[in-house]
Scaffold this motif. Structure first.
Motif, mmCIF file in Angstrom:
data_model
loop_
_atom_site.group_PDB
_atom_site.id
_atom_site.type_symbol
_atom_site.label_atom_id
_atom_site.label_comp_id
_atom_site.label_asym_id
_atom_site.label_seq_id
_atom_site.Cartn_x
_atom_site.Cartn_y
_atom_site.Cartn_z
ATOM 1 N N SER A 73 0.818 -1.217 0.000
ATOM 2 C CA SER A 73 0.000 0.000 0.000
ATOM 3 C C SER A 73 0.846 1.259 0.000
ATOM 4 C CB SER A 73 -0.922 0.014 1.218
ATOM 5 O OG SER A 73 -1.660 1.209 1.200
ATOM 6 N N VAL A 74 0.657 2.085 -1.044
ATOM 7 C CA VAL A 74 1.379 3.356 -1.109
ATOM 8 C C VAL A 74 0.876 4.335 -0.037
ATOM 9 C CG1 VAL A 74 2.072 3.206 -3.541
ATOM 10 C CG2 VAL A 74 -0.153 4.208 -2.938
ATOM 11 N N ASP A 75 -0.174 3.944 0.692
ATOM 12 C CA ASP A 75 -0.601 4.779 1.819
ATOM 13 C C ASP A 75 0.516 4.880 2.862
ATOM 14 O OD1 ASP A 75 -2.992 4.990 0.560
ATOM 15 O OD2 ASP A 75 -4.104 3.670 1.910
ATOM 16 N N LYS A 76 1.427 3.895 2.844
ATOM 17 C CA LYS A 76 2.555 3.914 3.792
ATOM 18 C C LYS A 76 3.551 5.017 3.455
ATOM 19 C CE LYS A 76 2.382 -1.137 4.399
ATOM 20 N NZ LYS A 76 3.046 -2.401 3.999
ATOM 21 N N LEU A 77 3.497 5.526 2.228
ATOM 22 C CA LEU A 77 4.463 6.546 1.795
ATOM 23 C C LEU A 77 3.934 7.930 2.149
ATOM 24 C CD1 LEU A 77 5.356 5.054 -1.713
ATOM 25 C CD2 LEU A 77 6.592 4.787 0.443
ATOM 26 N N LYS A 78 4.451 8.459 3.263
ATOM 27 C CA LYS A 78 3.916 9.746 3.733
ATOM 28 C C LYS A 78 4.907 10.880 3.566
ATOM 29 C CE LYS A 78 0.549 7.955 7.033
ATOM 30 N NZ LYS A 78 0.330 6.686 6.361
ATOM 31 N N VAL A 79 6.192 10.512 3.455
ATOM 32 C CA VAL A 79 7.234 11.539 3.377
ATOM 33 C C VAL A 79 7.809 11.559 1.961
ATOM 34 C CG1 VAL A 79 9.455 12.283 4.330
ATOM 35 C CG2 VAL A 79 7.776 11.128 5.801
ATOM 36 N N HIS A 80 8.009 12.731 1.442
ATOM 37 C CA HIS A 80 8.599 12.921 0.110
ATOM 38 C C HIS A 80 9.910 12.135 -0.014
ATOM 39 C CE1 HIS A 80 10.494 15.121 -3.234
ATOM 40 N NE2 HIS A 80 9.242 15.359 -3.610
ATOM 41 N N GLY A 81 10.032 11.337 -1.079
ATOM 42 C CA GLY A 81 11.256 10.572 -1.304
ATOM 43 C C GLY A 81 11.221 9.159 -0.757
ATOM 44 N N GLU A 264 -7.859 -2.258 4.979
ATOM 45 C CA GLU A 264 -9.306 -2.106 4.874
ATOM 46 C C GLU A 264 -9.714 -1.331 3.619
ATOM 47 O OE1 GLU A 264 -10.954 -3.447 7.533
ATOM 48 O OE2 GLU A 264 -12.913 -3.081 6.602
ATOM 49 N N GLY A 265 -10.597 -1.933 2.842
ATOM 50 C CA GLY A 265 -11.255 -1.177 1.770
ATOM 51 C C GLY A 265 -10.403 -0.854 0.550
ATOM 52 N N ARG A 266 -9.240 -1.501 0.387
ATOM 53 C CA ARG A 266 -8.407 -1.197 -0.778
ATOM 54 C C ARG A 266 -8.525 -2.362 -1.764
ATOM 55 N NH1 ARG A 266 -2.888 -1.592 -2.523
ATOM 56 N NH2 ARG A 266 -2.474 -2.994 -0.787
ATOM 57 N N ASP A 267 -9.053 -2.079 -2.930
ATOM 58 C CA ASP A 267 -9.343 -3.139 -3.892
ATOM 59 C C ASP A 267 -8.230 -3.235 -4.932
ATOM 60 O OD1 ASP A 267 -10.596 -5.116 -5.327
ATOM 61 O OD2 ASP A 267 -11.817 -3.690 -6.487
ATOM 62 N N PHE A 268 -7.098 -3.844 -4.562
ATOM 63 C CA PHE A 268 -5.991 -3.946 -5.520
ATOM 64 C C PHE A 268 -6.122 -5.186 -6.388
ATOM 65 C CE2 PHE A 268 -4.229 -5.991 -1.652
ATOM 66 C CZ PHE A 268 -3.724 -7.183 -2.161
#
Lengths: 366, 131
Positions: A73-81, A264-268
């Motif tokens: 999940s790219v939701d884990k990517l919160k900081v630039h870079g 939750e709720g991510r339809d990949f």
């Protein structure tokens, strides 16, 4: 027609033994693969990985697209870079490719995918991107050099513009940032790798790649070929696409469950198949093997267990351990005493947890 | 690459044969072959007393990247093997034509020697491979 990276003539001038690798003319070694392996474990080595494919994604809905495209999940990517390792699956849950995705802005992400899967990856990504209005742009004008080893970061930092050094030194693992290299060349420096050592993977405009390579060599970084890269990543417990997993294998069966985010709720793509497989029970597992006797474990050798046959995936002599290690896929369950058939002889092997080597040292129990 | 010794005979498959006294033939692989294979990590030697046949696999050398059969240049009985290779297979990388020999065979048919390439013919084989 085999393709050549911009460093091809440099490799040849260094006396590299060249081989075809996924349609690319690449150095397998510059003399001794084992010495190159040790140079990376003990000091610093560099690999031309310009054959890998860089793809930039642009558009307001890029994040939504990647939440659909990737099993992690790219939701884990919160900081630039920040970077994330993920599988890209088909609807059956099979692995189309493994890749690294970098978060470069709300409307800009960068993917680095395997060279051998370039065409099918691009076709798949483009097809999936249509509904999201995301622009998929390959960046063939970039070269890439991986600098790896306990002294790799220090040697790279010494080549950066003074104003960038402190910032790049503080770069966390699995994060990237822009910096100026020798002669002001623009670099994209990522603290990632495929060797189990610390270091950087550096994306550089192709026209500056030779100058970067030469500056690294002058700083004492040893050129290392794809042969050493393969034994280093195997010791480090890292999968190789096409050998350890492919479209017929799910992440559960390739020890890549840790890269699957069932949030939750991510339809990949592939999620339904993965959840079904998990509920039904995964039939095959990937394990680590060590051969204490003389001999070499290799791809394709038959693995014999109490509950059926399996197969060696990646297998090689491991220079750090001075014996052979391998990944194997075997039936799930209690395997009992495990043997490997090497040219008609059945040799006992030990089932181990891997990685086999971390930060230059054999792991416990190897 | 080191120079190919003129007293050796070769298989096209890169094994060398050195005829010694008493009908004995020492066998190894060429410097070109070791360079192609890369770092050697394991050698499976034939057993003393085993009979080997010209053109058939008699030993196996394994580099980091691959296992390769060693095809015997001549037929006969194996009378000596290079045990030192068990611990130091890299000897073949370091000295393929000398200390890196693999086994000695008492040949059963001297006429087989005529089927082998001399050093200059072998050199040509290597050159054709490189281009």
């Amino acid at each position: 027609m085999t393709e050549k990276t911009v460093l091809n003539a440099t490799h040849r001038a260094l006396g590299a033994r060249m081989v075809d690798f996924g349609g690319w003319d690449m150095p397998i070694n510059y003399g001794s693969q084992i010495e190159e392996h040790h140079a990376v474990r003990r000091d610093a080595g560099m690999f031309d990985v310009s054959h890998m494919t860089v793809i930039d994604l642009h558009g307001a809905r890029t994040k939504a697209f990647l939440r659909h495209l990737l099993a992690n999940s790219v939701d884990k990517l919160k900081v630039h870079g920040k970077a994330l390792y993920s599988c890209m699956l088909n609807e059956q849950g099979g692995v189309i490719d493994d890749l690294i995705v970098y978060f470069l802005g709300d409307a800009h992400y960068r993917l680095v995918v395997n060279a051998a899967t370039r065409a099918k990856d691009l076709a798949w990504i483009q097809q999936q991107a249509q509904g999201f209005g995301v622009e998929v742009k390959e960046r063939p004008e970039f070269a890439m050099v991986a600098v790896q080893g306990p002294n790799a970061r220090a040697k790279v930092l010494g080549l950066l513009h003074e104003v960038d050094r402190a910032r790049i030194e503080k770069l966390g693992k699995f994060a990237a940032a822009a910096a100026q290299g020798p002669h002001g060349m623009p670099l994209f420096v990522a603290r990632t790798g495929y060797t189990g050592e610390d270091g950087f993977e550096i994306i550089v405009p192709a026209e500056h790649a030779v100058a970067l390579w030469e500056a690294l060599a002058a700083a004492g970084v040893v050129p290392a070929g794809l042969g050493a890269r393969d034994t280093l990543r195997l010791e480090a417990g890292m999968n190789l696409y096409g050998q350890d997993m492919d479209e017929t294998v799910s992440p559960w069966e390739a020890n890549l469950g840790w890269t699957v985010a069932l949030d939750e709720g991510r339809d990949f793509i592939g999620r339904a198949a993965l959840e079904k497989q998990k509920a039904d029970g995964v039939r095959r597992v990937m394990v680590g093997l060590v051969l204490d006797e003389k001999g070499v474990l290799r791809h394709g050798q038959k693995v014999l267990t109490a509950i059926g046959e399996g197969e060696i995936l990646s297998g090689s002599f491991a220079p750090t351990l001075e014996k052979a290690v391998a990944f194997a896929r075997i039936p799930a369950g209690e395997p009992g005493a495990v043997r490997v058939d090497i040219r008609g002889r059945e040799l006992p092997v030990r089932l181990v947890k891997y990685p086999f080597v971390r930060d230059g040292k054999p792991c416990d129990g190897i | 690459m080191s120079e190919i010794p003129g007293d050796l005979k070769f298989n096209k498959t890169h094994e060398w044969a050195r005829v010694e006294d008493g009908g004995l033939v020492r066998v190894g692989i060429s410097d070109h072959a070791q360079a192609q294979l890369g770092d050697l990590v394991y050698v499976e030697l034939p057993e003393i007393g085993a009979s080997v046949t010209a053109g058939n696999a008699a030993a196996v050398v394994e580099s980091v990247k691959a296992a390769s059969d060693i095809y015997s240049p001549v037929s006969g009985e194996v009378v000596e093997v290079n045990e030192a290779l068990s611990d130091k297979p890299e000897t073949i990388n370091e000295d393929a034509f000398g200390e890196g020999w693999i086994y000695v065979v008492r040949m059963s048919d001297r006429a087989e020697l005529d089927q082998l390439l001399d050093a200059s013919a072998y050199e040509e084989v290597v050159e054709n491979e490189d281009h």
